[in-house]
Write a protein that holds these residues in place. Structure first.
Motif, PDB file in Angstrom:
ATOM      1  N   ASN A 165       0.830  -1.214   0.000  1.00 20.84           N
ATOM      2  CA  ASN A 165       0.000   0.000   0.000  1.00 20.84           C
ATOM      3  C   ASN A 165       0.859   1.256   0.000  1.00 20.84           C
ATOM      4  OD1 ASN A 165      -2.525  -1.367   0.060  1.00 20.84           O
ATOM      5  ND2 ASN A 165      -2.173  -1.786   2.225  1.00 20.84           N
ATOM      6  N   MET A 166       1.846   1.253  -0.868  1.00 22.38           N
ATOM      7  CA  MET A 166       2.822   2.325  -0.937  1.00 22.38           C
ATOM      8  C   MET A 166       2.632   3.100  -2.243  1.00 22.38           C
ATOM      9  SD  MET A 166       6.937   1.699  -0.714  1.00 22.38           S
ATOM     10  CE  MET A 166       6.778   0.703   0.752  1.00 22.38           C
ATOM     11  N   THR A 167       2.736   4.409  -2.173  1.00 22.76           N
ATOM     12  CA  THR A 167       2.673   5.222  -3.389  1.00 22.76           C
ATOM     13  C   THR A 167       4.051   5.236  -4.052  1.00 22.76           C
ATOM     14  OG1 THR A 167       3.291   7.288  -2.300  1.00 22.76           O
ATOM     15  CG2 THR A 167       0.918   6.729  -2.354  1.00 22.76           C
ATOM     16  N   GLN A 168       4.065   5.644  -5.310  1.00 21.28           N
ATOM     17  CA  GLN A 168       5.348   5.793  -6.000  1.00 21.28           C
ATOM     18  C   GLN A 168       6.210   6.825  -5.284  1.00 21.28           C
ATOM     19  OE1 GLN A 168       4.325   6.686 -10.081  1.00 21.28           O
ATOM     20  NE2 GLN A 168       4.121   4.528 -10.607  1.00 21.28           N
ATOM     21  N   LYS A 169       5.584   7.880  -4.808  1.00 21.95           N
ATOM     22  CA  LYS A 169       6.332   8.933  -4.111  1.00 21.95           C
ATOM     23  C   LYS A 169       6.955   8.394  -2.820  1.00 21.95           C
ATOM     24  CE  LYS A 169       5.999  13.637  -2.419  1.00 21.95           C
ATOM     25  NZ  LYS A 169       5.188  14.839  -2.316  1.00 21.95           N
ATOM     26  N   GLN A 170       6.212   7.602  -2.071  1.00 18.78           N
ATOM     27  CA  GLN A 170       6.747   7.036  -0.828  1.00 18.78           C
ATOM     28  C   GLN A 170       7.944   6.128  -1.117  1.00 18.78           C
ATOM     29  OE1 GLN A 170       3.008   5.298   0.408  1.00 18.78           O
ATOM     30  NE2 GLN A 170       2.829   6.725   2.116  1.00 18.78           N
ATOM     31  N   LEU A 171       7.800   5.283  -2.135  1.00 17.62           N
ATOM     32  CA  LEU A 171       8.899   4.388  -2.495  1.00 17.62           C
ATOM     33  C   LEU A 171      10.111   5.182  -2.962  1.00 17.62           C
ATOM     34  CD1 LEU A 171      10.125   1.621  -2.933  1.00 17.62           C
ATOM     35  CD2 LEU A 171       8.950   1.520  -5.152  1.00 17.62           C
ATOM     36  N   ALA A 172       9.868   6.186  -3.772  1.00 14.21           N
ATOM     37  CA  ALA A 172      10.973   7.011  -4.269  1.00 14.21           C
ATOM     38  C   ALA A 172      11.741   7.646  -3.119  1.00 14.21           C
ATOM     39  CB  ALA A 172      10.432   8.086  -5.210  1.00 14.21           C
ATOM     40  N   THR A 173      11.019   8.148  -2.129  1.00 16.35           N
ATOM     41  CA  THR A 173      11.659   8.760  -0.962  1.00 16.35           C
ATOM     42  C   THR A 173      12.502   7.733  -0.212  1.00 16.35           C
ATOM     43  OG1 THR A 173       9.882  10.370  -0.748  1.00 16.35           O
ATOM     44  CG2 THR A 173      11.223   9.964   1.218  1.00 16.35           C
ATOM     45  N   MET A 174      11.975   6.518  -0.078  1.00 15.21           N
ATOM     46  CA  MET A 174      12.689   5.474   0.664  1.00 15.21           C
ATOM     47  C   MET A 174      14.008   5.083   0.002  1.00 15.21           C
ATOM     48  SD  MET A 174       9.633   2.957   1.875  1.00 15.21           S
ATOM     49  CE  MET A 174      10.602   2.031   3.047  1.00 15.21           C
ATOM     50  N   ILE A 175      14.043   5.108  -1.330  1.00 15.87           N
ATOM     51  CA  ILE A 175      15.271   4.660  -2.009  1.00 15.87           C
ATOM     52  C   ILE A 175      16.105   5.818  -2.552  1.00 15.87           C
ATOM     53  CG2 ILE A 175      14.302   2.400  -2.554  1.00 15.87           C
ATOM     54  CD1 ILE A 175      14.085   3.394  -5.499  1.00 15.87           C
ATOM     55  N   GLY A 176      15.615   7.047  -2.363  1.00 18.90           N
ATOM     56  CA  GLY A 176      16.416   8.212  -2.721  1.00 18.90           C
ATOM     57  C   GLY A 176      16.414   8.603  -4.190  1.00 18.90           C
ATOM     58  N   GLN A 208      13.719  10.416  -7.509  1.00 17.35           N
ATOM     59  CA  GLN A 208      12.515  11.207  -7.753  1.00 17.35           C
ATOM     60  C   GLN A 208      11.353  10.270  -8.026  1.00 17.35           C
ATOM     61  OE1 GLN A 208      13.443  13.820 -10.986  1.00 17.35           O
ATOM     62  NE2 GLN A 208      14.848  15.077  -9.775  1.00 17.35           N
ATOM     63  N   ASN A 209      10.138  10.683  -7.636  1.00 20.67           N
ATOM     64  CA  ASN A 209       9.001   9.778  -7.794  1.00 20.67           C
ATOM     65  C   ASN A 209       8.713   9.445  -9.253  1.00 20.67           C
ATOM     66  OD1 ASN A 209       8.098  12.555  -7.669  1.00 20.67           O
ATOM     67  ND2 ASN A 209       6.003  11.797  -7.737  1.00 20.67           N
ATOM     68  N   SER A 210       9.059  10.321 -10.189  1.00 19.40           N
ATOM     69  CA  SER A 210       8.830  10.003 -11.605  1.00 19.40           C
ATOM     70  C   SER A 210       9.685   8.818 -12.054  1.00 19.40           C
ATOM     71  CB  SER A 210       9.125  11.222 -12.480  1.00 19.40           C
ATOM     72  OG  SER A 210      10.464  11.637 -12.339  1.00 19.40           O
ATOM     73  N   ILE A 211      10.814   8.604 -11.400  1.00 13.04           N
ATOM     74  CA  ILE A 211      11.700   7.493 -11.741  1.00 13.04           C
ATOM     75  C   ILE A 211      10.998   6.157 -11.481  1.00 13.04           C
ATOM     76  CG2 ILE A 211      13.881   6.339 -11.153  1.00 13.04           C
ATOM     77  CD1 ILE A 211      14.243   8.936 -12.744  1.00 13.04           C
ATOM     78  N   ILE A 212      10.238   6.074 -10.390  1.00 15.98           N
ATOM     79  CA  ILE A 212       9.514   4.841 -10.076  1.00 15.98           C
ATOM     80  C   ILE A 212       8.533   4.523 -11.197  1.00 15.98           C
ATOM     81  CG2 ILE A 212       7.981   3.682  -8.436  1.00 15.98           C
ATOM     82  CD1 ILE A 212      10.850   4.184  -7.377  1.00 15.98           C
ATOM     83  N   SER A 213       7.867   5.536 -11.690  1.00 15.92           N
ATOM     84  CA  SER A 213       6.939   5.344 -12.805  1.00 15.92           C
ATOM     85  C   SER A 213       7.676   4.801 -14.030  1.00 15.92           C
ATOM     86  CB  SER A 213       6.242   6.657 -13.147  1.00 15.92           C
ATOM     87  OG  SER A 213       5.396   6.501 -14.255  1.00 15.92           O
ATOM     88  N   PHE A 214       8.831   5.369 -14.325  1.00 14.22           N
ATOM     89  CA  PHE A 214       9.632   4.888 -15.459  1.00 14.22           C
ATOM     90  C   PHE A 214      10.007   3.416 -15.289  1.00 14.22           C
ATOM     91  CE2 PHE A 214      11.231   9.461 -16.040  1.00 14.22           C
ATOM     92  CZ  PHE A 214      10.307   9.735 -17.032  1.00 14.22           C
TER      93      PHE A 214
END
Length: 96
Positions: free
Chosen positions: A16-27, A29-35
Motif C-alpha cells: 500500500n505504498m505510493t510511488q512517491k513514498q517508495l521514491a523517498t525510501m530509495i532516494g 525522484q518519484n517520476s523514476i519509479i513510474s519509469f
C-alpha cells in the motif's frame, strides 16, 4: 524489461505504498519509479539492491531470475522465524 516493472508495481501495491513514498525510501525522484514500472528505464544495481531491501525480496526475484518470491527473515529471532514459516505453511495448505 516489463517483468521487472510489473514485479515492482505488484510489490509496491502489496505494501500500500505510493510511488512517491517508495521514491523517498530509495532516494530517487518519484517520476523514476513510474519509469521503472512501465519499463522505460532500468534501475542501477545499487537501486535494485535498495528496492530488494525495502520489499524484503531477493534481487534475483526482482529481476525475474527467480520465479518464486523469497522473503528475508534473517533479522528475526528464531522463534519469530518459526512463526513466519508456520504461517506460510498454513496459508499454502489453505490455497490448495
Amino acid at each position: 524489461m516489463v517483468e521487472f516493472g510489473q514485479r515492482l508495481r505488484d510489490l509496491r501495491k502489496q505494501k500500500n505504498m505510493t510511488q512517491k513514498q517508495l521514491a523517498t525510501m530509495i532516494g530517487v525522484q518519484n517520476s523514476i519509479i513510474s519509469f521503472y514500472e512501465v519499463g522505460d528505464r532500468m534501475p542501477s544495481p545499487e537501486i535494485i539492491i535498495r528496492l530488494a531491501k525495502v520489499f524484503h525480496v531477493s534481487t534475483d526475484y526482482l529481476l525475474g531470475v527467480e520465479r518464486h518470491e523469497a522473503i528475508d527473515i534473517s533479522g528475526l529471532s528464531e522463534r519469530d522465524r518459526g512463526l513466519v514459516r508456520a504461517l506460510v505453511d498454513s496459508l499454502q495448505e489453505k490455497s490448495q
